[in-house]
Write a protein that holds these residues in place. Structure first.
Motif, PDB file in Angstrom:
ATOM      1  N   ARG A   1       6.831  14.802   6.062  1.00 45.79           N
ATOM      2  CA  ARG A   1       5.396  15.083   6.051  1.00 45.79           C
ATOM      3  C   ARG A   1       5.129  16.523   6.476  1.00 45.79           C
ATOM      4  O   ARG A   1       4.291  17.214   5.884  1.00 45.79           O
ATOM      5  CB  ARG A   1       4.676  14.102   6.982  1.00 45.79           C
ATOM      6  CG  ARG A   1       3.165  14.102   6.829  1.00 45.79           C
ATOM      7  CD  ARG A   1       2.714  13.439   5.542  1.00 45.79           C
ATOM      8  NE  ARG A   1       1.272  13.452   5.417  1.00 45.79           N
ATOM      9  CZ  ARG A   1       0.583  12.761   4.533  1.00 45.79           C
ATOM     10  NH1 ARG A   1       1.219  11.985   3.661  1.00 45.79           N
ATOM     11  NH2 ARG A   1      -0.732  12.827   4.478  1.00 45.79           N
TER      12      ARG A   1
ATOM     13  N   LYS B   1       0.016  18.657  -1.941  1.00 47.32           N
ATOM     14  CA  LYS B   1      -0.705  17.480  -2.416  1.00 47.32           C
ATOM     15  C   LYS B   1       0.252  16.457  -3.018  1.00 47.32           C
ATOM     16  O   LYS B   1       0.177  15.260  -2.707  1.00 47.32           O
ATOM     17  CB  LYS B   1      -1.758  17.885  -3.437  1.00 47.32           C
ATOM     18  CG  LYS B   1      -2.614  16.732  -3.925  1.00 47.32           C
ATOM     19  CD  LYS B   1      -3.701  17.219  -4.876  1.00 47.32           C
ATOM     20  CE  LYS B   1      -4.559  16.047  -5.353  1.00 47.32           C
ATOM     21  NZ  LYS B   1      -5.640  16.505  -6.272  1.00 47.32           N
TER      22      LYS B   1
ATOM     23  N   TYR C   1      -0.711   7.197   3.070  1.00 45.07           N
ATOM     24  CA  TYR C   1      -0.527   8.578   2.637  1.00 45.07           C
ATOM     25  C   TYR C   1      -1.706   9.475   3.015  1.00 45.07           C
ATOM     26  O   TYR C   1      -1.668  10.684   2.768  1.00 45.07           O
ATOM     27  CB  TYR C   1      -0.301   8.623   1.126  1.00 45.07           C
ATOM     28  CG  TYR C   1       0.940   7.881   0.684  1.00 45.07           C
ATOM     29  CD1 TYR C   1       2.206   8.454   0.807  1.00 45.07           C
ATOM     30  CD2 TYR C   1       0.855   6.589   0.158  1.00 45.07           C
ATOM     31  CE1 TYR C   1       3.344   7.776   0.417  1.00 45.07           C
ATOM     32  CE2 TYR C   1       1.992   5.903  -0.236  1.00 45.07           C
ATOM     33  CZ  TYR C   1       3.235   6.497  -0.101  1.00 45.07           C
ATOM     34  OH  TYR C   1       4.366   5.815  -0.486  1.00 45.07           O
ATOM     35  N   SER C   2      -2.747   8.883   3.591  1.00 50.76           N
ATOM     36  CA  SER C   2      -3.937   9.650   3.971  1.00 50.76           C
ATOM     37  C   SER C   2      -3.798  10.182   5.391  1.00 50.76           C
ATOM     38  O   SER C   2      -3.085   9.603   6.222  1.00 50.76           O
ATOM     39  CB  SER C   2      -5.186   8.768   3.872  1.00 50.76           C
ATOM     40  OG  SER C   2      -5.356   8.299   2.550  1.00 50.76           O
ATOM     41  N   GLU C   3      -4.519  11.268   5.687  1.00 53.46           N
ATOM     42  CA  GLU C   3      -4.405  11.892   6.995  1.00 53.46           C
ATOM     43  C   GLU C   3      -4.931  10.995   8.118  1.00 53.46           C
ATOM     44  O   GLU C   3      -4.330  10.904   9.175  1.00 53.46           O
ATOM     45  CB  GLU C   3      -5.155  13.229   7.007  1.00 53.46           C
ATOM     46  CG  GLU C   3      -4.432  14.333   6.236  1.00 53.46           C
ATOM     47  CD  GLU C   3      -3.077  14.676   6.866  1.00 53.46           C
ATOM     48  OE1 GLU C   3      -2.955  14.653   8.104  1.00 53.46           O
ATOM     49  OE2 GLU C   3      -2.131  14.943   6.107  1.00 53.46           O
ATOM     50  N   GLN C   4      -6.096  10.356   7.920  1.00 53.37           N
ATOM     51  CA  GLN C   4      -6.690   9.492   8.942  1.00 53.37           C
ATOM     52  C   GLN C   4      -6.673  10.180  10.313  1.00 53.37           C
ATOM     53  O   GLN C   4      -5.975   9.762  11.242  1.00 53.37           O
ATOM     54  CB  GLN C   4      -5.960   8.147   9.017  1.00 53.37           C
ATOM     55  CG  GLN C   4      -5.959   7.372   7.695  1.00 53.37           C
ATOM     56  CD  GLN C   4      -5.474   5.946   7.861  1.00 53.37           C
ATOM     57  OE1 GLN C   4      -6.087   5.151   8.564  1.00 53.37           O
ATOM     58  NE2 GLN C   4      -4.358   5.618   7.204  1.00 53.37           N
TER      59      GLN C   4
ATOM     60  N   PRO D   1       4.891   9.233   3.143  1.00 57.43           N
ATOM     61  CA  PRO D   1       3.820   8.628   3.942  1.00 57.43           C
ATOM     62  C   PRO D   1       3.684   9.286   5.307  1.00 57.43           C
ATOM     63  O   PRO D   1       4.659   9.777   5.887  1.00 57.43           O
ATOM     64  CB  PRO D   1       4.266   7.165   4.073  1.00 57.43           C
ATOM     65  CG  PRO D   1       5.751   7.208   3.911  1.00 57.43           C
ATOM     66  CD  PRO D   1       6.013   8.309   2.915  1.00 57.43           C
ATOM     67  N   LYS D   2       2.466   9.283   5.800  1.00 59.76           N
ATOM     68  CA  LYS D   2       2.244   9.758   7.162  1.00 59.76           C
ATOM     69  C   LYS D   2       2.428   8.621   8.163  1.00 59.76           C
ATOM     70  O   LYS D   2       2.855   8.844   9.299  1.00 59.76           O
ATOM     71  CB  LYS D   2       0.839  10.346   7.298  1.00 59.76           C
ATOM     72  CG  LYS D   2       0.573  10.928   8.681  1.00 59.76           C
ATOM     73  CD  LYS D   2      -0.635  11.831   8.720  1.00 59.76           C
ATOM     74  CE  LYS D   2      -0.769  12.449  10.111  1.00 59.76           C
ATOM     75  NZ  LYS D   2      -1.876  13.412  10.202  1.00 59.76           N
TER      76      LYS D   2
ATOM     77  N   ASN E   1       2.583  14.874  -0.370  1.00 60.68           N
ATOM     78  CA  ASN E   1       1.916  13.900   0.494  1.00 60.68           C
ATOM     79  C   ASN E   1       1.598  12.596  -0.221  1.00 60.68           C
ATOM     80  O   ASN E   1       1.165  11.626   0.404  1.00 60.68           O
ATOM     81  CB  ASN E   1       0.642  14.497   1.085  1.00 60.68           C
ATOM     82  CG  ASN E   1       0.946  15.506   2.183  1.00 60.68           C
ATOM     83  OD1 ASN E   1       2.084  15.637   2.619  1.00 60.68           O
ATOM     84  ND2 ASN E   1      -0.069  16.217   2.630  1.00 60.68           N
ATOM     85  N   LEU E   2       1.818  12.556  -1.525  1.00 60.84           N
ATOM     86  CA  LEU E   2       1.655  11.311  -2.275  1.00 60.84           C
ATOM     87  C   LEU E   2       2.916  10.458  -2.257  1.00 60.84           C
ATOM     88  O   LEU E   2       2.887   9.280  -2.596  1.00 60.84           O
ATOM     89  CB  LEU E   2       1.266  11.612  -3.730  1.00 60.84           C
ATOM     90  CG  LEU E   2      -0.129  12.195  -3.965  1.00 60.84           C
ATOM     91  CD1 LEU E   2      -0.324  12.533  -5.438  1.00 60.84           C
ATOM     92  CD2 LEU E   2      -1.215  11.222  -3.496  1.00 60.84           C
TER      93      LEU E   2
ATOM     94  N   HIS F   1       0.815  -1.215   0.000  1.00 59.52           N
ATOM     95  CA  HIS F   1       0.000   0.000   0.000  1.00 59.52           C
ATOM     96  C   HIS F   1       0.854   1.273   0.000  1.00 59.52           C
ATOM     97  O   HIS F   1       0.356   2.346  -0.355  1.00 59.52           O
ATOM     98  CB  HIS F   1      -0.963  -0.024   1.180  1.00 59.52           C
ATOM     99  CG  HIS F   1      -2.033  -1.073   1.026  1.00 59.52           C
ATOM    100  ND1 HIS F   1      -3.039  -0.966   0.095  1.00 59.52           N
ATOM    101  CD2 HIS F   1      -2.233  -2.263   1.646  1.00 59.52           C
ATOM    102  CE1 HIS F   1      -3.827  -2.030   0.154  1.00 59.52           C
ATOM    103  NE2 HIS F   1      -3.350  -2.835   1.085  1.00 59.52           N
TER     104      HIS F   1
ATOM    105  N   ASN G   1      -3.771   2.771   4.064  1.00 59.84           N
ATOM    106  CA  ASN G   1      -3.835   4.151   3.553  1.00 59.84           C
ATOM    107  C   ASN G   1      -2.732   4.991   4.182  1.00 59.84           C
ATOM    108  O   ASN G   1      -3.001   5.953   4.914  1.00 59.84           O
ATOM    109  CB  ASN G   1      -5.208   4.755   3.848  1.00 59.84           C
ATOM    110  CG  ASN G   1      -6.334   4.012   3.161  1.00 59.84           C
ATOM    111  OD1 ASN G   1      -6.494   4.090   1.947  1.00 59.84           O
ATOM    112  ND2 ASN G   1      -7.116   3.274   3.942  1.00 59.84           N
TER     113      ASN G   1
END
Length: 529
Positions: free
Chosen positions: A399, A457, A499-502, A464-465, A460-461, A163, A497
């Motif tokens: 990040r 944007k 790379y998503s903020e979550q 990874p966070k 952040n792709l 992922h 996920n």
């Protein structure tokens, strides 16, 4: 005799090619032996005392043409814990050799991995394998088993890497065996019993550099050619029919896929820990998750492998060099089919010259640059120096960097301060160096046409966070040892996920806690499985 289960019960489209097209070991049984003139040995998994499925990947079920309902069946449990085999299938272990820590180790082979079958679904082929399913002819002095600790790490990491966008083998299921397995986790003379476990691993192929090296080392050109031709037919068919030119093109593709793989590793701060040639995939996949780790503090010299602490052969900053060294060994193995040095050297030179360029481009993307300027190399080199001057969390730093506005980078250091483990250790001179770098960076951003929002944007792709830090995996292991699998599930879902903020998972966007700095499983890892 093992139970036979009809594959129709799980509706799998089994089309085995490895065992039907390659030479087999004529000797049956698990007794340790040198296997010659053969690519594999037939061997059944060992039965387990009380198998229990504790997690399954729905995505990999889908990839194989299975459903969640299938995974709840008794048949699924039996097959994917090694207690039954599907009808008309014959499990096997592969024969291969390898260079381990730079030294030729001779025959190695699948010592604790047993391949079950090949599945074709939606025009894609997968090899399904059990890791920890018992002895094989290649187990040497080992028992062929695996423990829950290492199995959780492999299960979580292979899916997490996928992922992240890093080429990797995959994981289908994780199960307890009900057996106790003796392991010396740090090889320090203190063995103890641990819970046994089995991971079902899945990949288009588990072939590695060592498969080809073994036959070359024995001057068995006939079997070497048979295996290379098989590899090209099933995995590099676009290259055409076997010939000298095809073999050269094959090697070139392996060189480039290996280069791309290691650039991916460097980008996300992943350290494999044991880059022996028997752990290098011919398809450019991350394979064999043992003493791996992610950089906490950015450190070129860090290795997660206790066995490698003194030599640091497989440290983060040396992974590109080891990739090249391993490719040299593969070139030597393929030479008998090509009988010409120049094309192999040319391919290796492409790696040697291409890697620095690929790394600069990778770093450009991480800091949000979409154009190329000559000054970029100096900008990147200074950043890498500064990141090591004080302990700086790699994942958090990049990040946070995306939030900086190009019109005002004067407060850039304050905006990334959360990434430093001990901000008070930033001396006045180091702060000045950082301020100078942010001014350099700000001037460079002014030459970019992207807006701050657009740059954030795209950064952040690639930054990874969330990554599978060792302490996170250890927390899941500790819970699982007590029969609790909620954290395993939480991390599995989190890392789908990365790379998503979550927003509801911010607790995992944090530096390694101090208690984990020297804890076994968090900072100290070995090949013990």
């Amino acid at each position: 005799m093992k139970d036979k289960i009809f594959d129709q019960e799980m509706n799998l489209n089994i089309q085995d090619t490895f065992t039907s097209e390659l030479p087999e070991d004529p000797i049956m049984g698990k007794q340790r032996r040198q296997v010659t003139d053969a690519c594999f040995s037939y061997v059944d998994p060992s039965p387990t005392a009380a198998p229990k499925l504790i997690h399954v990947s729905k995505e990999m079920l889908d990839n194989l043409g299975l459903t969640i309902e299938d995974s709840k069946s008794t048949e699924f449990l039996k097959v994917f814990t090694g207690n039954s085999v599907l009808d008309k299938t014959k499990p096997y272990a592969m024969s291969y050799g390898g260079h381990q820590f730079g030294n030729w180790a001779g025959q190695l082979g699948d010592g604790r991995a047993i391949n079950l079958f090949e599945v074709v679904h939606q025009e894609k082929k997968w090899v399904v394998q059990l890791k920890g399913a018992g002895e094989t002819p290649y187990s040497r002095t080992a028992d062929g088993l695996a423990v829950l600790r290492s199995s959780i790490r492999e299960y979580l990491c292979s899916e997490a890497m996928h992922h992240l966008g890093v080429p990797t083998t995959r994981a289908l299921s994780l199960a307890l065996t009900g057996d106790k397995v003796m392991r010396d986790v740090l090889y320090n003379g203190n063995p103890a019993y641990e819970k046994g476990a089995i991971v079902s691993r899945v990949s288009p192929s588990f072939l590695r550099f060592g498969n080809y090296e073994l036959f070359a080392s024995r001057q068995d050109t006939i079997t070497l050619k048979t295996l290379v031709d098989f590899t090209i037919k099933h995995h590099f068919s676009h290259l055409g029919t076997p010939s000298k030119e095809t073999y050269i093109a094959f090697f070139n593709e392996v060189v480039q896929s290996t280069l791309a793989l290691i650039v991916h590793w460097q980008s996300v701060g992943f350290v494999h820990g044991v880059m022996n040639t028997d752990n290098m995939s011919i398809l450019g996949l991350t394979i064999d998750y043992g003493p791996y780790g992610w950089l906490e503090g950015f450190e070129e010299g860090w290795t997660p492998n206790t066995t490698d602490l003194h030599q640091k052969r497989y440290r983060y900053g040396n992974q590109p060099n080891i990739g090249l060294w391993n490719l040299y060994q593969l070139a030597n193995a393929l030479y008998p089919l090509i009988e010409e040095v120049a094309p192999l050297e040319d391919a290796l030179d492409q790696y040697r010259s291409g890697f620095p360029k690929a790394m600069v481009q990778m770093m450009r993307e991480k800091i949000g640059l979409t154009t190329e300027k000559g000054k970029d190399i100096a900008l990147i080199q200074e950043l890498e120096r500064l990141l090591q001057e004080a302990e700086t969390d790699m994942t958090i730093f990049f990040r946070l960097l995306s939030k900086i506005e190009k019109a005002d980078t004067s407060n850039g250091l304050e905006q990334v301060m959360e990434a430093f483990y001990t901000p008070s250790e930033l001396s006045s001179s180091l702060r000045e160096d950082w301020q100078a770098w942010f001014q350099f960076y700000g001037n460079r951003l002014q030459e970019e046409s992207l807006s701050d929002i657009e740059r954030k944007k795209i950064m952040n792709l690639v930054n990874p966070k969330y990554v599978l830090r060792n302490y996170m995996a250890q927390l899941a292991i500790d819970d699982a040892e007590n029969g609790n699998y909620g954290l395993l599930e939480e991390l599995f879902d989190l890392l789908k996920n990365p790379y998503s903020e979550q927003a509801d998972q911010e607790k995992w966007f944090a530096k390694r806690p101090e208690w984990a700095r020297h804890k076994v499983g968090c900072s100290m890892l070995s090949c013990s499985s």
